[in-house]
Write a protein that holds these residues in place. Sequence first.
Motif, mmCIF file in Angstrom:
data_model
loop_
_atom_site.group_PDB
_atom_site.id
_atom_site.type_symbol
_atom_site.label_atom_id
_atom_site.label_comp_id
_atom_site.label_asym_id
_atom_site.label_seq_id
_atom_site.Cartn_x
_atom_site.Cartn_y
_atom_site.Cartn_z
ATOM 1 N N GLU A 235 0.859 -1.190 0.000
ATOM 2 C CA GLU A 235 0.000 0.000 0.000
ATOM 3 C C GLU A 235 0.888 1.229 0.000
ATOM 4 O OE1 GLU A 235 -2.043 -0.484 3.692
ATOM 5 O OE2 GLU A 235 -2.952 -2.359 3.069
ATOM 6 N N ASP A 236 0.365 2.336 -0.447
ATOM 7 C CA ASP A 236 1.108 3.585 -0.301
ATOM 8 C C ASP A 236 1.228 3.900 1.177
ATOM 9 O OD1 ASP A 236 0.914 3.633 -3.024
ATOM 10 O OD2 ASP A 236 0.236 5.712 -3.149
ATOM 11 N N LYS A 237 2.341 4.532 1.560
ATOM 12 C CA LYS A 237 2.465 5.010 2.934
ATOM 13 C C LYS A 237 2.032 6.465 2.931
ATOM 14 C CE LYS A 237 5.418 5.172 6.957
ATOM 15 N NZ LYS A 237 5.106 6.535 7.399
ATOM 16 N N TYR A 238 0.857 6.698 3.482
ATOM 17 C CA TYR A 238 0.259 8.029 3.469
ATOM 18 C C TYR A 238 0.844 8.865 4.600
ATOM 19 C CZ TYR A 238 -2.947 5.425 0.582
ATOM 20 O OH TYR A 238 -3.466 4.626 -0.389
ATOM 21 N N ARG A 242 -2.614 9.050 11.704
ATOM 22 C CA ARG A 242 -3.242 7.740 11.895
ATOM 23 C C ARG A 242 -4.506 7.914 12.728
ATOM 24 N NH1 ARG A 242 -0.619 2.655 12.596
ATOM 25 N NH2 ARG A 242 -2.195 1.019 12.365
ATOM 26 N N GLU A 285 -5.751 6.473 7.786
ATOM 27 C CA GLU A 285 -4.946 7.687 7.914
ATOM 28 C C GLU A 285 -5.794 8.875 7.433
ATOM 29 O OE1 GLU A 285 -1.628 7.052 8.868
ATOM 30 O OE2 GLU A 285 -0.585 8.903 8.336
ATOM 31 N N PHE A 324 -7.342 1.454 5.628
ATOM 32 C CA PHE A 324 -6.578 0.308 5.148
ATOM 33 C C PHE A 324 -6.783 -0.962 5.964
ATOM 34 C CE2 PHE A 324 -3.523 3.341 7.151
ATOM 35 C CZ PHE A 324 -3.274 2.642 8.326
ATOM 36 N N MET A 416 4.052 0.737 2.330
ATOM 37 C CA MET A 416 3.878 -0.208 3.431
ATOM 38 C C MET A 416 3.813 -1.590 2.796
ATOM 39 S SD MET A 416 3.559 1.708 6.179
ATOM 40 C CE MET A 416 3.017 0.453 7.331
ATOM 41 N N LYS A 418 2.929 -5.475 3.654
ATOM 42 C CA LYS A 418 2.248 -6.187 4.740
ATOM 43 C C LYS A 418 2.091 -7.670 4.426
ATOM 44 C CE LYS A 418 -0.330 -2.073 6.084
ATOM 45 N NZ LYS A 418 -1.665 -1.460 6.251
ATOM 46 N N LYS A 435 7.759 -0.703 6.691
ATOM 47 C CA LYS A 435 7.614 0.600 6.030
ATOM 48 C C LYS A 435 8.899 0.952 5.300
ATOM 49 C CE LYS A 435 8.630 2.876 10.443
ATOM 50 N NZ LYS A 435 8.120 3.646 11.565
ATOM 51 N N LYS A 437 10.616 4.075 3.516
ATOM 52 C CA LYS A 437 10.431 5.525 3.455
ATOM 53 C C LYS A 437 11.483 6.212 2.616
ATOM 54 C CE LYS A 437 9.705 6.714 8.066
ATOM 55 N NZ LYS A 437 9.354 7.739 9.061
ATOM 56 N N ARG A 544 6.326 15.670 16.474
ATOM 57 C CA ARG A 544 5.423 14.526 16.468
ATOM 58 C C ARG A 544 4.501 14.599 17.675
ATOM 59 N NH1 ARG A 544 6.229 10.517 12.351
ATOM 60 N NH2 ARG A 544 4.256 9.920 13.286
HETATM 61 P P1 AMP Z 1 6.001 6.108 11.224
HETATM 62 O O1 AMP Z 1 5.022 7.145 11.661
HETATM 63 O O2 AMP Z 1 7.089 6.646 10.359
HETATM 64 O O3 AMP Z 1 6.483 5.266 12.387
HETATM 65 O O4 AMP Z 1 5.241 5.066 10.237
HETATM 66 C C1 AMP Z 1 4.138 4.338 10.641
HETATM 67 C C2 AMP Z 1 2.880 5.095 10.297
HETATM 68 O O5 AMP Z 1 2.634 5.092 8.920
HETATM 69 C C3 AMP Z 1 1.636 4.499 10.852
HETATM 70 O O6 AMP Z 1 1.438 4.790 12.191
HETATM 71 C C4 AMP Z 1 0.567 5.161 9.981
HETATM 72 O O7 AMP Z 1 0.177 6.394 10.566
HETATM 73 C C5 AMP Z 1 1.287 5.478 8.715
HETATM 74 N N1 AMP Z 1 0.731 4.828 7.541
HETATM 75 C C6 AMP Z 1 0.619 5.450 6.356
HETATM 76 N N2 AMP Z 1 0.092 4.650 5.424
HETATM 77 C C7 AMP Z 1 -0.147 3.464 6.004
HETATM 78 C C8 AMP Z 1 -0.680 2.217 5.538
HETATM 79 N N3 AMP Z 1 -1.053 2.040 4.275
HETATM 80 N N4 AMP Z 1 -0.766 1.206 6.447
HETATM 81 C C9 AMP Z 1 -0.360 1.375 7.728
HETATM 82 N N5 AMP Z 1 0.145 2.521 8.220
HETATM 83 C C10 AMP Z 1 0.261 3.570 7.371
#
Ligand code: AMP
Length: 573
Positions: A235-238, A242, A285, A324, A416, A418, A435, A437, A544
């Motif tokens: 999936e795309d990492k948006y 969250r 998200e 998601f 992402m 999974k 993830k 990035k 954050r």
């Molecule tokens: P990070 O905040 O860098 O630790 O990365 C994890 C976060 O990526 C999660 O807590 C989500 O908020 C975010 N995220 C974005 N897209 C997704 C996705 N498709 N599936 C799960 N988490 C995602």
Amino acid sequence: MHLFSATCEAIAGTGKKTEKVRILADYLRRRTLDEAAVSAVFFSGRPFPAWEETTLQVGGSLLWQVLRELTGKPDVALTAAYRRHGDLGSAAYDLLVAVAPAASTLNVIAVEARFRDIAQARGPAAKAKLTAELLARATALEAKYLIKIVTGELRIGLKESLVEEAIAKAFEEPHAAVQRADMLLGDIGETLRLAAAHRLSEARMRLFHPLGFMLASPVETAEEGFAYFQLAQVEDKYDGIRAQAHCDGKRVRLFSRTLDDITESFPELPEPLANFAEPVILDGEVLAWSGERALPFSELQKRLGRKKVSPALMRSVPVAYVVFDVLYAGGELVIDRPLRERGAILDRVFSEAHSLRTTRLRDPQGKLVFEAEIGTAEPDGALGQVIRAPRLVAESPAELDALFAAAQARGNEGLMIKDVESPYAPGRRGRSWLKLKRELATLDVVVTAVEYGHGKRAGVLSDYTFAVRNGEELVNVGKAYSGLTDAEIAELTDWFLRHTVVDQGFRREVEPTIIVEVAFNAVMRSDRHNSGYALRFPRIVRLRWDKRVGDIDTLARVKEIYQQQKTAYPSAG
Ligand code: AMP
């Protein structure tokens, strides 16, 4: 309340988890059922069970004012006591020990009743009066823990999971059964009652209290993204916020990663989310969104930290909730089902929702990559949107790299990856979700000390020393000269001045609460910091607010990056 407080002291006095659990189990076993149930809630650091919407609305400044009146001490004495501990409850003990009643007259049941009176009272004056009356009846030790419950943190090294463990031990029930009942009910007191009656299996899901979020582990390369499991869903990492949505057709609530209710921040989302045909809990998200794509996080940031979101702001920064995962549907908790099945359940939930539209997602070359369904109240011009996150597949690292580039071209952060066979593990970071990035690596760290800057930053606290976790300890790994806006620095300066633990003039040690994400060029060995490591050229990527100190990165992660770069660039470090 005396026994409760003395038990807290005993639990704080040992670093061993098994010992903490044993002390707590003993206490719970010896109380009446009502007392044990109320205490269990207090031991989890809350005045009321998690599922209840009741809140005390008694903040730090109100408590400060009450303490000032109760002790008759000037602000400087309060400040000094607060600096010694960095905790209002412990500070109150020092101030009250000479003046508070020596003998206890309060029990936990009465305390809970008073908490309910305070919650019901309207306005700060009425709340302050009731709080003062309660504290006036408490011994210094009881006041210490009453205040800690009011502020929401006992700080005795007791997480809710240990309270669950103690209940299991006290009533000879399986730990997993207690955990599950607590997760379903969102009420550790009710869970205790069921455990005591050996009826844990009767617990049924209650919506509108947040469950823990499943978290992802970082990978550095597309190859590594394939290292942990066979069949990956991509999936795309948006890059947004969250959120867990609880919807039952009428009521809708959104919870953040820190389990706070953030529904008010997104007033346009409850309406479309009320369109699901059955009660559901979703994971997704919240993003700033325009047309068919996400906008950068900086856009969404314009909407955050405001008490009221105006219609003009809602129009200028539209949001979408991209879903998601699904945790509850069809009348049952589905977290133990593999992602593959949860995906199918989510498809069904979307297809049965009222008012649906279909949107198409294309890659930069215009190729159709997914048809996503969007549920909105009004098809056109609707403000909030709910989108089913597109699912993609990659069968080789090369395909993953291509998807990564496409995700970035769509304005998303990365990917992402999974494991389709994995269950949803609330509150855990594992290798079932990975993830990938943009940055080689960023770390989430907590600010531990601050200094005044130079030049145009002379009057503000803009140089931050920051730490990672090493077990229960925090160890410093670097110092950053900000990467934040002037407005953020001004706001933080104000916060740091109020949350200084040790004031060394030009430098202040502060309460470890502010989390920042830092990017850096390399990790070096160094004896400048107590961790033995230092980040090279660290820069703050962003604040954050959504994370707590328990969520930050660890020293083990720093060492891992150090080792990886040594293999990649043997001359570094
Ligand atoms: P990070 O905040 O860098 O630790 O990365 C994890 C976060 O990526 C999660 O807590 C989500 O908020 C975010 N995220 C974005 N897209 C997704 C996705 N498709 N599936 C799960 N988490 C995602």
